[in-house]
Design an enzyme around this catalytic site. Structure first.
Site, mmCIF file in Angstrom:
data_model
loop_
_atom_site.group_PDB
_atom_site.id
_atom_site.type_symbol
_atom_site.label_atom_id
_atom_site.label_comp_id
_atom_site.label_asym_id
_atom_site.label_seq_id
_atom_site.Cartn_x
_atom_site.Cartn_y
_atom_site.Cartn_z
ATOM 1 N N HIS A 94 -1.305 1.395 -5.927
ATOM 2 C CA HIS A 94 0.006 2.000 -5.817
ATOM 3 C C HIS A 94 0.679 2.090 -7.190
ATOM 4 C CE1 HIS A 94 0.614 1.197 -1.222
ATOM 5 N NE2 HIS A 94 -0.559 1.765 -1.514
ATOM 6 N N CYS A 104 6.165 -0.108 -0.520
ATOM 7 C CA CYS A 104 5.606 -0.643 0.717
ATOM 8 C C CYS A 104 5.739 -2.165 0.689
ATOM 9 C CB CYS A 104 4.149 -0.219 0.880
ATOM 10 S SG CYS A 104 3.029 -1.030 -0.292
ATOM 11 N N GLU A 150 3.644 1.240 -8.115
ATOM 12 C CA GLU A 150 4.335 0.013 -8.496
ATOM 13 C C GLU A 150 3.347 -1.015 -9.060
ATOM 14 O OE1 GLU A 150 6.229 1.452 -4.569
ATOM 15 O OE2 GLU A 150 4.326 1.626 -5.640
ATOM 16 N N CYS A 188 3.506 -3.978 -2.024
ATOM 17 C CA CYS A 188 4.063 -3.881 -3.379
ATOM 18 C C CYS A 188 5.338 -4.698 -3.505
ATOM 19 C CB CYS A 188 4.330 -2.422 -3.728
ATOM 20 S SG CYS A 188 2.846 -1.454 -4.068
#
Length: 354
Positions: A260, A287, A262, A290
């Protein structure tokens, strides 16, 4: 602030200008036209059809665009508006100043023809036929010497003005907040969120493009976007089987190979560099997975734009950890339909499910 308004004849440029003058105390500026009157502004007998802009006692007149720019630069604390965008060269000159915002107004040609016929009737002149109006309009907009057709792509915001009344037009304009100072110079939130959206364009994930920027003391520490790990085939080239097959959002996450945005930003910065007071900007709410990592490395604040299906779970986690979570939506740009308030954002990011 100086707002320049461009667009086809009878698109509603003057109506938008009047709104700014009457509701926000903008001062109208007029640039004297040196070229001959274009045929699209003439009646069937080639007589100039006067408009309301031809008689404005409150306007300030300037012989050249350079003189206009020089005057506004010296009086930069005021608010001004002009519809005298006769060619692309004028926009080139005005765009050099940080106080200039270009707005493009358009309407269906059948609507504009009807408005022009009404203007002709008011002046007791015979209007051109629809065919004549279309041909003159094309000649006016696509003349290579003026470059007027290029201005729509250069405008920060494009207004589709197919409204039927001035009152509904003004109501729609009020929701847009055209006078937002961040249209000239973005706020820090706007700036960092724009960088996050730009980072997202590098994403190769087949499900959703997400970008992230990690900031401390208004300085960028790292950026990230989602996609497969280093040395692994890109997701959009078949590298992640999960993303390249069907299935709803949130399914088969354990088989997803994409990192992801992040996570990439956090890995790039490293915990030792993050420290206290770091802010994470992401164009999509993180999410839960993360969010756990964001809490662990000591992020103080998370700012996001678009929502995600795990928003509630992430929000609860951040509350427990004392991390501030807030949503920031930049001022509307792109194409705005003034009739029904619909907004079509600029084509920066696709909205696929993750």
């Amino acid at each position: 602030m100086l707002i320049g308004i461009c667009g086809g004849i009878c698109a509603g440029k003057r109506s938008v200008q009047d709104y700014l003058i009457n509701e926000h105390d903008f001062k109208p500026l007029v640039l004297r036209r040196t070229a001959s009157t274009p045929s699209v502004e003439k009646s069937a007998s080639d007589v100039h059809v006067p408009g309301t802009e031809d008689d404005d006692p409150s306007a300030l007149f300037f012989p050249t665009v350079d003189a206009l720019v020089e005057w506004v630069t010296k009086n930069w604390e005021g608010d001004y508006v002009t519809t005298c965008i006769y060619d692309e060269h004028i926009v080139e000159i005005l765009s050099r100043r940080p106080f200039f915002v270009l707005v493009h107004v358009e309407a269906p040609i059948s609507v504009r023809w009807q408005r022009f016929k009404d203007r002709c009737a008011k002046a007791a002149l015979t209007p051109p036929t629809l065919e004549q109006f279309v041909l003159r309009n094309d000649q006016h907009l696509y003349d290579p010497s003026t470059g007027l057709a290029n201005l729509a792509s250069r405008a920060q915001i494009m207004l589709l003005n197919n409204t039927t009344s001035i009152s509904s037009l003004r109501t729609s304009l009020q929701t847009l907040n055209l006078t937002d100072p961040s249209r000239m110079r973005p706020t820090w939130d706007h700036y960092f969120m724009t960088l996050a959206s730009l980072a997202a364009r590098r994403s190769n994930c087949m499900r959703r493009q997400v970008g992230c920027v990690l900031v401390r003391e208004k300085r960028v520490m790292s950026t990230g976007y989602n996609g497969t790990p280093r040395h692994i085939t890109n997701c959009n080239e078949g590298g992640c089987p999960r993303c390249n097959t069907g299935g709803g959002g949130g399914t088969s996450l354990a088989t997803c190979l994409c990192i992801h945005a992040e996570e990439n930003a956090l890995l790039e910065a490293g915990r030792e560099r993050i420290g206290e007071g770091a802010v994470l900007y992401c164009n999509t709410c993180p999410c839960l997975t993360c969010s756990i990592k964001i809490v662990q490395v000591g992020i103080t604040e998370v700012v996001y734009n678009q929502t995600y299906y795990m928003d509630a779970e992430a929000a609860n986690l951040f509350i427990q950890a004392g991390v501030l979570l807030r949503q920031f939506s930049p001022p509307k740009e792109g194409l705005v339909n003034l009739q029904d308030g619909q907004w079509v954002p600029p084509p920066v990011l696709p909205n696929g499910q993750a």
